[in-house]
Design an enzyme around this catalytic site. Structure first.
Site, mmCIF file in Angstrom:
data_model
loop_
_atom_site.group_PDB
_atom_site.id
_atom_site.type_symbol
_atom_site.label_atom_id
_atom_site.label_comp_id
_atom_site.label_asym_id
_atom_site.label_seq_id
_atom_site.Cartn_x
_atom_site.Cartn_y
_atom_site.Cartn_z
ATOM 1 N N GLU A 34 26.812 35.217 -14.492
ATOM 2 C CA GLU A 34 27.829 34.814 -13.511
ATOM 3 C C GLU A 34 28.979 34.065 -14.202
ATOM 4 O O GLU A 34 30.141 34.225 -13.841
ATOM 5 C CB GLU A 34 27.215 33.934 -12.420
ATOM 6 C CG GLU A 34 26.359 34.711 -11.429
ATOM 7 C CD GLU A 34 27.171 35.657 -10.534
ATOM 8 O OE1 GLU A 34 28.155 35.216 -9.927
ATOM 9 O OE2 GLU A 34 26.827 36.851 -10.451
ATOM 10 N N HIS A 44 32.453 35.794 -13.911
ATOM 11 C CA HIS A 44 33.320 35.132 -12.920
ATOM 12 C C HIS A 44 33.815 33.748 -13.346
ATOM 13 O O HIS A 44 34.982 33.428 -13.176
ATOM 14 C CB HIS A 44 32.576 35.002 -11.594
ATOM 15 C CG HIS A 44 32.045 36.294 -11.064
ATOM 16 N ND1 HIS A 44 32.869 37.247 -10.503
ATOM 17 C CD2 HIS A 44 30.795 36.817 -11.028
ATOM 18 C CE1 HIS A 44 32.137 38.292 -10.119
ATOM 19 N NE2 HIS A 44 30.875 38.057 -10.437
ATOM 20 N N HIS A 65 25.059 33.171 -4.267
ATOM 21 C CA HIS A 65 25.119 34.407 -5.048
ATOM 22 C C HIS A 65 26.158 34.221 -6.144
ATOM 23 O O HIS A 65 25.925 34.540 -7.305
ATOM 24 C CB HIS A 65 25.464 35.592 -4.147
ATOM 25 C CG HIS A 65 25.358 36.922 -4.831
ATOM 26 N ND1 HIS A 65 25.527 38.109 -4.193
ATOM 27 C CD2 HIS A 65 25.100 37.228 -6.116
ATOM 28 C CE1 HIS A 65 25.361 39.108 -5.056
ATOM 29 N NE2 HIS A 65 25.106 38.596 -6.222
#
Ligand SMILES: *[C@@H]1O[C@H](CO)[C@@H](O)[C@H](O)[C@H]1NC(C)=O
Ligand SMILES: *[C@@H]1O[C@H](CO)[C@@H](O)[C@H](O)[C@H]1NC(C)=O
Ligand SMILES: *[C@@H]1O[C@H](CO)[C@@H](O)[C@H](O)[C@H]1NC(C)=O
Ligand SMILES: *[C@@H]1O[C@H](CO)[C@@H](O)[C@H](O)[C@H]1NC(C)=O
Length: 241
Positions: A112, A116, A65
């Site tokens: 992502e 992040h 994920h």
């Protein structure tokens, strides 16, 4: 690995002026823990009842994920992920880091990275996109939930659940440092996601923030009832009915 690093360095040196500039950034991480989150496609789509969600053909196990520096998001708005930086990782990422809710995995990787990945560039192991995605793949191989579970006889099933303790035993030394997340399917606990907490140096275990335990679609699994690992079926929104 050598090839990965070679490409990565080329990218880094293309973006930063000097090696000194990089040294300055080295210990600038404003976070303490790294959260590695893997999801189980067999039940993930249950959490999106109304949305497009499917398990891509090449996927046959737990998928990534994300790899998230804890408590930090969107650290560098100018650093956009390009296809070139994914380079030779493309095939592995499609299999191990697919998007289930979009037909474009690249868009998922971009988001992502933006949210992040850009917060991890302060750490050597994640200092550019190629390193960041390589590290995630490396962790996926090293901490293969599929292998941990199958080694102790835990198999996907609509009919048999397993106790929390059984999952914990399968994860062995990792158990105290993970968070199992379940979706509530008509009073059944269904395993959807497992988060592993690492310290910045990638040693296992870290006191991650409480936000890691709160989710709109699932919550920490409990030991009060059995936990189900649903199989991959043609109807991922409702695999067992
Ligand atoms: C932000 O990203 C740019 C590339 O778009 C890079 O040159 C810069 O060094 C990054 N800043 C930090 C603080 O990492
Ligand atoms: C991360 O980097 C450290 C040193 O910077 C190295 O010892 C370690 O092997 C790396 N870990 C992974 C998983 O690449
Ligand atoms: C973990 O963090 C919480 C606050 O987020 C703190 O109350 C607790 O004492 C910490 N535990 C350890 C073992 O550091
Ligand atoms: C079950 O969970 C409760 C809290 O959620 C905990 O206090 C208890 O120790 C657990 N029991 C076992 C056998 O793990």
């Amino acid at each position: 690995m050598a090839i990965y690093i070679g490409i990565c360095l080329a990218v880094v040196y293309g973006l930063t002026a000097t090696t000194e500039a990089r040294a300055d950034m080295k210990d600038s991480c404003q976070w303490k823990c790294l959260v590695f989150s893997q999801l189980w496609p067999g039940s993930f789509c249950m959490t999106f009842s109304k949305r497009f969600c499917k398990i891509p053909n090449q996927v046959n196990g737990w998928t990534i994920h994300g790899l998230w520096p804890d408590g930090k998001e969107f650290c560098n708005h100018t650093w956009k992920l390009t296809r070139k930086e994914i380079g030779n990782l493309w095939t592995d990422l499609q299999k191990y880091w697919p998007s289930l809710i979009s037909n474009s995995p690249f868009k998922f990787w971009q988001s992502e990275w933006a949210k992040h990945g850009t917060c991890g560039t302060c750490a050597d192991n994640m200092s550019c996109p190629h390193k960041y995605f390589s590290l995630a793949l490396e962790l996926r191989m090293k901490f293969s939930i599929d292998e941990f579970l199958s080694a102790t006889g835990i198999k996907p099933s609509c009919y048999n659940g397993y106790t929390y303790e059984r999952f914990c035993a399968a994860l062995s030394d990792l158990c105290p440092f993970v968070n199992l997340q379940c979706y509530n399917d008509k009073k059944r606990q269904v395993l959807v996601q497992i988060k592993i907490f690492f310290s910045k140096d990638l040693s296992i275990g870290c006191n991650a923030s409480q936000e890691n335990f709160i989710h709109p679609y699932c919550k920490p699994c409990t030991n009060k009832s059995e936990i189900y690992l649903y199989p991959f079926t043609e109807h991922p929104h409702n695999p067992c009915s």
